[in-house]
Design a protein around this motif. Structure first.
Motif, PDB file in Angstrom:
ATOM      1  N   ARG A  64     -26.846  87.498  24.711  1.00  8.28           N
ATOM      2  CA  ARG A  64     -27.259  87.758  26.188  1.00  8.28           C
ATOM      3  C   ARG A  64     -28.195  86.804  26.703  1.00  8.28           C
ATOM      4  N   ASN A  88     -12.643  88.406  18.782  1.00 10.79           N
ATOM      5  CA  ASN A  88     -12.436  89.634  20.133  1.00 10.79           C
ATOM      6  C   ASN A  88     -13.183  90.658  20.701  1.00 10.79           C
ATOM      7  N   VAL A  89     -13.860  90.637  19.484  1.00  9.80           N
ATOM      8  CA  VAL A  89     -15.499  91.906  19.736  1.00  9.80           C
ATOM      9  C   VAL A  89     -16.026  91.470  20.247  1.00  9.80           C
ATOM     10  N   GLY A 145     -15.364  90.757  23.814  1.00 10.23           N
ATOM     11  CA  GLY A 145     -15.755  91.746  24.849  1.00 10.23           C
ATOM     12  C   GLY A 145     -17.241  92.223  25.003  1.00 10.23           C
ATOM     13  N   LEU A 146     -17.594  92.299  24.403  1.00  8.34           N
ATOM     14  CA  LEU A 146     -18.772  92.002  24.590  1.00  8.34           C
ATOM     15  C   LEU A 146     -19.563  90.658  25.774  1.00  8.34           C
ATOM     16  N   ALA A 202     -17.512  89.499  27.965  1.00  8.67           N
ATOM     17  CA  ALA A 202     -17.683  90.372  29.340  1.00  8.67           C
ATOM     18  C   ALA A 202     -18.600  90.885  29.443  1.00  8.67           C
ATOM     19  N   LEU A 203     -18.845  91.678  28.948  1.00  7.36           N
ATOM     20  CA  LEU A 203     -20.035  93.115  29.462  1.00  7.36           C
ATOM     21  C   LEU A 203     -20.834  93.114  29.454  1.00  7.36           C
ATOM     22  N   THR A 204     -21.424  91.714  28.681  1.00  9.99           N
ATOM     23  CA  THR A 204     -22.663  91.740  29.252  1.00  9.99           C
ATOM     24  C   THR A 204     -23.629  90.952  30.710  1.00  9.99           C
ATOM     25  N   GLN A 225     -21.069  91.266  32.728  1.00 16.56           N
ATOM     26  CA  GLN A 225     -20.701  91.981  33.735  1.00 16.56           C
ATOM     27  C   GLN A 225     -22.381  92.906  34.014  1.00 16.56           C
ATOM     28  N   GLU A 226     -23.158  93.150  33.596  1.00 17.91           N
ATOM     29  CA  GLU A 226     -24.429  93.659  33.231  1.00 17.91           C
ATOM     30  C   GLU A 226     -25.126  93.058  34.570  1.00 17.91           C
ATOM     31  N   ALA A 237     -16.710  88.606  35.222  1.00 16.94           N
ATOM     32  CA  ALA A 237     -16.373  88.246  34.129  1.00 16.94           C
ATOM     33  C   ALA A 237     -14.925  89.064  33.119  1.00 16.94           C
ATOM     34  N   ARG A 238     -13.901  88.784  32.799  1.00 13.62           N
ATOM     35  CA  ARG A 238     -13.096  89.850  31.734  1.00 13.62           C
ATOM     36  C   ARG A 238     -12.991  88.603  30.729  1.00 13.62           C
ATOM     37  N   SER A 239     -12.615  89.859  29.365  1.00 16.43           N
ATOM     38  CA  SER A 239     -12.284  89.544  27.966  1.00 16.43           C
ATOM     39  C   SER A 239     -10.987  88.771  27.994  1.00 16.43           C
ATOM     40  N   GLN A 243      -7.765  87.739  24.774  1.00 14.51           N
ATOM     41  CA  GLN A 243      -7.225  87.300  23.783  1.00 14.51           C
ATOM     42  C   GLN A 243      -6.152  86.457  23.884  1.00 14.51           C
TER      43      GLN A 243
END
Lengths: 411, 411
Positions: B20, B75-76, B79-80, B82-84, B86-87, B92-94, B96
Motif C-alpha cells: 500500500r 506474479n502474486v 496482482g496485489l 494492481a488491486l491496491t 485500483q483501490e 492499473a493492471r498486472s 506477467q
C-alpha cells in the motif's frame, strides 16, 4: 499409448513428502504403459492465503487480478511435481493453463472451459515425455489474461482433459477412499460403493456430498468420462475407490444408492399471500435478485384467494431473504407474516432404481413416520426424494433410511 | 505522456501494508502526469521458500521447472499491487513476463533479455490505463517456456523496461536511501551521494556495494537510462536518493567517489611454480573449470625459471581451489607448496576523477602505510584501485581512506 488422467487435490500435494507419494502413484501407471496427464491443485492452504490477501487488499476486487494472483499456487505444485517425477527418471514437464492452452470464457474467477488444445502436449508425448503435469483450476481468456474456474475447478480441469485426450479413465485422488452410501461419520454402517452412476453422483454432489464437484460430474456425464474417486493416502489396486460411470456399466444396484443430508437449512413461510397469477415469480425473482439460493418450494392449497408459500434456503441467507421480503411486503404480496424455522435439515435418498421401482417414496415416509419424525417439506425428482425435517432428527433419519433400504448390503 | 519506471524490491512489498505504501508513491507520480511502469519483486522470503522446495525436491533440478516454480512469487505481488492501485482509483493492471511479452534467451534460471514488446502495454496506456504493474525477474523463451533472469533480475527488468519505453527515469526503491561514499555501518562519516556516474556505480556494485545489481547498471549505462536509487520507507521529494547517470550530467565531483570493501576474501600463493609460457592459463583455466571466481592476480618476478603466483578468491571457494590445484600439481606446475591466507579483505577506492588526476594510488598507499597497514596485493583499473589487506585492518583502512580523500565533504 493409452492416456490416463490423474488428479491430486490440495491435501494430496500439501508438502514435498505428499508430492513424492503422489508421484510414485503416477510412476506406477506410467510403468503400466500409460501416457499420464496429471492435474494438480495448490498445496492445501495456499489458495486460501492468496484469496485472503486479495480480499484484504480490495474487497470489491477486479476478478482479472484475483485470477492472476490465486492461480499461482497451482503453478508451484505443477513445477514441483514435474521435478519429483524427473528425479524418479520419469520424463515429465509442467504446463500452466496458458501454455496448454486451456481456453476459457472471460468470466473471471468462474470461467468455463471452451477448448483444450491437445497439440502441444501430444507433440511432447510423441517425443518421449510420459507425464504432462498441468496446473489445475486455470486457463486463458481470448484477451490473453489468466482465468480461474472457481473453487473445485481442478476436478473440472481433470475431467475436461480426460475428454479432450480421450483418456481411458480420470482418477481423482483425494483424502477419502471413495463414495459412500452415506456419511460414515453419522452412520457407522455406511458402505463404500464400488460403482455409482453419473446421475446418482450428480444428485449426491449437489445434495451436499463433498467428494466431487458438481460441474466435474456433469462434464464427465456429458462426455462419458469414466471417473474414479480414490484415496492418495492408501496403497491402491486397480479396483480401489469408487468408479463413477454410465449406468449401463453397473450390473446390479440397489434401488437406493445413497442417503445424503444437508444440515444448515432454514425454512421460511409467507403466511396468507394474495394468490394470484405471477405471485410466485415476484417472490422468487426478488429472492434470486437478492442472492438467495432457494431450494425446495411448497405452496398450500388456496383458500379465499390467499395461500401460504413455504421455501427452504441455506441458513446463512435468512437475513438477506427477510430483507428482500420486507421490501416488497406492502406492494404486491400483502402477506400477514413471515415465519422462519432455522432448525431444519434436508435428508435425501438417491437411486436410479427409483425409475423402475415404485413405492420408494411411500417407504421413505413410513420409515420416518415410524421413528416419529415429522416431514415438513417434500420434493422429488426422477431419481431423488428429499424431505425437510427438524434438525435434531437428522442423524436418526439418515440411519433409519440407510437401514430400511439395506444400503449396508451390496446389491 | 512521459513514462516513469518504478521498481520495488522484496522488502518494499513484504506485506500488504508495504504494498500500500509503495502504491501511494506510484500514485504521487501518476498525479504528476506520468504513465508508470511498476516492476515488482516477490514478497521478501517468498522466492527463498520456493528455491528451497526446488532444491529439496531435486538437487540437480531441471532449470525450466525451477523457473516455472520460482517465478510465481512475482506474479502474486504484481496482482496485489494492481488491486491496491485500483483501490486508490488509479487505473492499473498486472502483466506477467509472457504477457508483455518480455522475450529472453533459453538459458533458464539465468536468461538474458532479448526484447521487450511495447505494443500491448502501450495500447493499454492509450486506453487510459495509468500503471502497468509487471512481475519482475521473469520472461518467456522462444519455446514458450517461462524463464528467470537470475537473482537480482528485477533491477535488470526495470532498467530494460525504461530503455524499451524511453522512460524519463528508472527509480529503484529499496531499503536504503541512496548510494553512500562507503558503508555507513563501518564509517560514521559516510555521506549519501546526490549523483554518481554509471562507471563508478558499476565498479562499486562489482566491488561489493549491494545497492544495485551489476547487470542492471551495465544495461543502464549502455542505454543511458537515468537510474535513481531511493528508499521506499521515507517520504520522498524529487531530489531524494542518488541519481546514477552519465558523467556529463555531474558538474562537480570528488576525485574519489567512494570506498568499497569486500570482507570475505582469501589469498592463495603457489610457491615456486615453473615459469614457462602458458603456465598462467593452465592455473586459471583449471580454477575456472572448478568454478572458482579468481579476482586479483599477481605474479612475482621470475628467478631461476621459477616464480610465485598469488591470487585472491572468495573465502568459501578455497576448498574447491585447493582440490583443483592439487589435481594438477604433479603434471605441469610442479610448485613446492600452496600457501593460503583466509584472513584478508579487499579495500577499493573508485572515482572517474582518477582518469585526469594522477597521484591517487600513491596517496592511497601512503594513507595505508601511515596507519601501519601492509598491502598484500594491488590491482588497478582506469577508475579504481583495489588492495588486499589483513582483514583485521579492513575497517581502519576504509575509515582512513574516507578521511584522506575527504569524502564526507561534497565537491
Amino acid at each position: 499409448m493409452p492416456t490416463l488422467v490423474m488428479k491430486f487435490g490440495g491435501t494430496s500435494v500439501a508438502n514435498l513428502d505428499r508430492i513424492r507419494r503422489a508421484a510414485k502413484r503416477v510412476g506406477v501407471e506410467v510403468a503400466k504403459g500409460y501416457d499420464v496427464i496429471v492435474i494438480v491443485s495448490a498445496m492445501s492452504g495456499k489458495t486460501n492465503e492468496l484469496v485472503g490477501w486479495v480480499n484484504e487488499t480490495s474487497p470489491l476486487f477486479d476478478a482479472r487480478e484475483y485470477d492472476a494472483v490465486v492461480s499461482s499456487g497451482e503453478n508451484v505444485t505443477a513445477g514441483l511435481m514435474a521435478l519429483t517425477l524427473q528425479e524418479m527418471n520419469v520424463p515429465a514437464r509442467s504446463w500452466q493453463g496458458w501454455q496448454v492452452p486451456l481456453k476459457t470464457t472471460s468470466a473471471h474467477s468462474q470461467a468455463r472451459i471452451e477448448e483444450i488444445g491437445t497439440e502441444n502436449i501430444n507433440a511432447k508425448f510423441g517425443e518421449g515425455m510420459r507425464v504432462a503435469v498441468v496446473a489445475g483450476f486455470q486457463g486463458i481468456s481470448d484477451e490473453g489474461r489468466i482465468t480461474t474456474l472457481g473453487r473445485g475447478g481442478s476436478d473440472t480441469t481433470a475431467v475436461a482433459f480426460a475428454a479432450a485426450f480421450g483418456a481411458e479413465r480420470c482418477d481423482i485422488y483425494t483424502d477419502v477412499d471413495g463414495v459412500y452410501t452415506t456419511d460414515p461419520r453419522i452412520c457407522q454402517k455406511a458402505r463404500k460403493l464400488d460403482r455409482i452412476s453419473f446421475e446418482e453422483m450428480l444428485e449426491l454432489a449437489s445434495l451436499g456430498a463433498k467428494v466431487l464437484q458438481t460441474r466435474s460430474v456433469e462434464l464427465a456425464m456429458r462426455y462419458k468420462v469414466k471417473l474414479r474417486v480414490l484415496s492418495s493416502f492408501e496403497e491402491q489396486s486397480d479396483e480401489a475407490g469408487t468408479l463413477v460411470c454410465d449406468e449401463d456399466e453397473i450390473m446390479e444396484s440397489n434401488v437406493v444408492a445413497g442417503v445424503a443430508y444437508s444440515r444448515d437449512e432454514a425454512q421460511m413461510t409467507l403466511r396468507s399471500v394474495a394468490d394470484r397469477p405471477g405471485i410466485a415469480s415476484v417472490i422468487f425473482g426478488t429472492l434470486s435478485d437478492a442472492g438467495v439460493n432457494v431450494d425446495m418450494i411448497v405452496q398450500d392449497i388456496s383458500e379465499d384467494g390467499r395461500t401460504n408459500m413455504t421455501f427452504s434456503l441455506p441458513i446463512d441467507q435468512v437475513g438477506r431473504a427477510d430483507k428482500a421480503m420486507d421490501a416488497i411486503k406492502g406492494e404486491e404480496l400483502n402477506y400477514t407474516e413471515v415465519v422462519t424455522d432455522s432448525e431444519v435439515a434436508k435428508v435425501s435418498v438417491v437411486g436410479i432404481g427409483m425409475r423402475s421401482q415404485s413405492g420408494v417414496a411411500a417407504k421413505m415416509f413410513k420409515v420416518l413416520s415410524d421413528e416419529g419424525i415429522n416431514i415438513k417439506v417434500i420434493t422429488t425428482s426422477e431419481i431423488k426424494i428429499s424431505v425437510l425435517v427438524d434438525r435434531k432428527y437428522m442423524e436418526l433419519a439418515v440411519q433409519a433410511l440407510h437401514d430400511a433400504f439395506e444400503l449396508d448390503k451390496a446389491a
